[in-house]
Design an enzyme around this catalytic site. Structure first.
Site, PDB file in Angstrom:
ATOM      1  N   ARG A 122       0.847  -1.189   0.000  1.00 49.21           N
ATOM      2  CA  ARG A 122       0.000   0.000   0.000  1.00 49.21           C
ATOM      3  C   ARG A 122       0.887   1.246   0.000  1.00 49.21           C
ATOM      4  NH1 ARG A 122      -5.391  -1.257   1.523  1.00 49.21           N
ATOM      5  NH2 ARG A 122      -5.882  -3.144   0.345  1.00 49.21           N
ATOM      6  N   GLN A 127      -0.579   2.186  -6.314  1.00 49.46           N
ATOM      7  CA  GLN A 127      -2.033   2.302  -6.238  1.00 49.46           C
ATOM      8  C   GLN A 127      -2.738   1.738  -7.473  1.00 49.46           C
ATOM      9  OE1 GLN A 127      -2.861   6.421  -5.375  1.00 49.46           O
ATOM     10  NE2 GLN A 127      -2.784   6.099  -3.167  1.00 49.46           N
ATOM     11  N   ASP A 130      -3.198  -2.066  -7.301  1.00 47.53           N
ATOM     12  CA  ASP A 130      -3.808  -2.601  -6.084  1.00 47.53           C
ATOM     13  C   ASP A 130      -5.066  -3.418  -6.387  1.00 47.53           C
ATOM     14  OD1 ASP A 130      -4.841  -3.112  -3.585  1.00 47.53           O
ATOM     15  OD2 ASP A 130      -4.527  -1.096  -2.810  1.00 47.53           O
ATOM     16  N   SER A 133      -7.962  -3.506  -3.688  1.00 43.70           N
ATOM     17  CA  SER A 133      -8.823  -2.330  -3.687  1.00 43.70           C
ATOM     18  C   SER A 133      -9.783  -2.342  -4.868  1.00 43.70           C
ATOM     19  CB  SER A 133      -7.978  -1.053  -3.721  1.00 43.70           C
ATOM     20  OG  SER A 133      -7.298  -0.881  -2.499  1.00 43.70           O
ATOM     21  N   TYR A 230      -2.689   1.287  11.599  1.00 41.26           N
ATOM     22  CA  TYR A 230      -3.313   0.007  11.921  1.00 41.26           C
ATOM     23  C   TYR A 230      -4.044   0.088  13.262  1.00 41.26           C
ATOM     24  CZ  TYR A 230      -0.431  -1.835   8.163  1.00 41.26           C
ATOM     25  OH  TYR A 230       0.151  -2.062   6.946  1.00 41.26           O
TER      26      TYR A 230
END
Length: 378
Positions: A122, A127, A130, A133, A230
């Site tokens: 990530r 991006q 990904d 996603s 996180y």
């Protein structure tokens, strides 16, 4: 350099790893592309469209991947397929190594260089690659569509001469990519939407989409995120308070979408059987974590279970239920992943083994499992 796109062999997988758009771009990079006959059928891409883009059509899996330098797939290859690959072939796919270490080991033993697309780091540069996603975004959308189809009332408020139809109430559990898209979709369909997540930062994202955030927002909650973004593990006291709040909220909802997944571990239980019993008859739950055990213990893969008057949807591969768009996005993810590995002047692979994206996704090379999470398996 030969790139092969075989037909997916796993049950109920309609997606394909390339489209005519990405085939053209690979050919523009100097590659020769071969597509197995019928590979795009599940995504309504005819063989003729691949041919028009410049690909060759192979009649069998063996013919398709024979001599290939790169094989692009959606799902991991089954062991019966590996005999058709030459040693050293680069394979990029959704490998799912946590749940199928045997196939991961078999790929290494076959001498394949394997990249797991779900391990794309990530970082900003990655991006456009990904996969999680792109596919989760579609899954979140489809989850709400499935819920709306089963919910035997209208979603939006309707003012009629005969009276007012109240809007549906939708609760999204988990505000990651899938959850945020579910929120947006339910809002577009006119539902009153609430959502929850263990990360404090999710509150702003949820509210920016017009939904109400549900959580016990005490001091512990405000400190529940690490510097890396996180979630921290919460105290038993906090978890109890949050569970009580969520349980009382779920009982008032018409539809619940659950999206919580933890890599390499069973999905956490978010909606217990007691919570299901408290819901109104006719309510709907869509469990997007059913492939990893489910966020609701009553959900079953490939089934719509009716329990205590509530219908619980357990469709695995929710993104695959929008195969046309899922394939298009996945194929672009693969194109963006592979392009930096190609020497455009020579039309050949030139992989930078020290690149962070390569190191993060590389699972097997030179006959061994090399990813640090699984190296002992090799």
């Amino acid at each position: 350099m030969k790139i092969a796109i075989p037909k997916e062999t796993r049950d109920k997988e309609p997606r394909v790893a390339a489209t005519p758009e990405t085939v053209k771009k690979f050919i523009g990079l100097g590659a020769e592309v071969t597509v197995e006959k019928g590979a795009g059928a599940g995504s309504y891409i005819a063989d003729a469209l691949f041919e028009e883009a410049g690909a060759k059509i192979a009649g069998t899996h063996k013919t398709c991947v024979s001599g290939a330098d790169v094989v692009l797939k959606v799902r991991r290859p089954q062991e019966k397929e590996l005999k058709d690959y030459k040693s050293g072939t680069v394979v990029a796919c959704l490998l799912n190594p946590y749940n199928d270490p045997d196939t991961m080991k078999a790929c290494a033993d076959a001498g394949l260089t394997v990249f797991a697309m779900e391990f794309i780091p990530r970082i900003t540069r990655a991006q456009s690659m990904d996969v999680l996603s792109s596919q989760a975004n579609l899954a979140g959308y489809r989850a709400v569509v499935e819920a709306a189809a089963l919910f035997e009332k209208a979603m939006p408020m309707m003012m009629t001469a005969a009276g007012t139809v109240a809007p549906a109430k939708a609760f999204v559990m988990g505000a990651g990519v899938a959850g945020l898209q579910a929120i947006a979709t339910a809002r577009r369909l006119g539902a009153v939407v609430t959502a929850t997540d263990v990360r404090p930062a999710a509150k702003e994202q949820v509210e920016s989409l017009g939904a109400k955030f549900i959580a016990v927002e005490d001091e512990e909650f405000k400190q529940a995120e690490t510097a890396g973004g996180y979630a921290k593990e919460m105290s038993e006291e906090y978890r109890k308070k949050q569970a009580e709040l969520v349980a009382s909220h779920v009982a008032k909802q018409d539809m619940v979408i659950t999206t919580a997944l933890i890599p390499g571990r069973p999905a956490p239980v978010l909606v217990t059987e007691e919570m299901v019993k408290a819901m109104r008859p006719g309510s709907v739950i869509v469990d997007l974590a059913v492939e990893q055990g489910g966020n609701c213990p009553l959900s079953k893969p490939d089934e719509v279970v009716e329990a205590h008057g509530v219908r619980i949807v357990g469709y695995p591969n929710m993104a695959g239920r929008i195969a046309v768009d899922a394939s298009a996005l996945y194929a672009r993810n693969l194109l963006n992943f592979l392009t930096p590995m190609i020497d455009k002047e020579k039309g050949a692979l030139a992989i930078d083994w020290d690149d962070d994206i390569v190191k993060g996704t590389l699972i097997a090379r030179d006959g061994a499992v090399v990813h640090p999470n699984f190296a002992k398996s090799g």
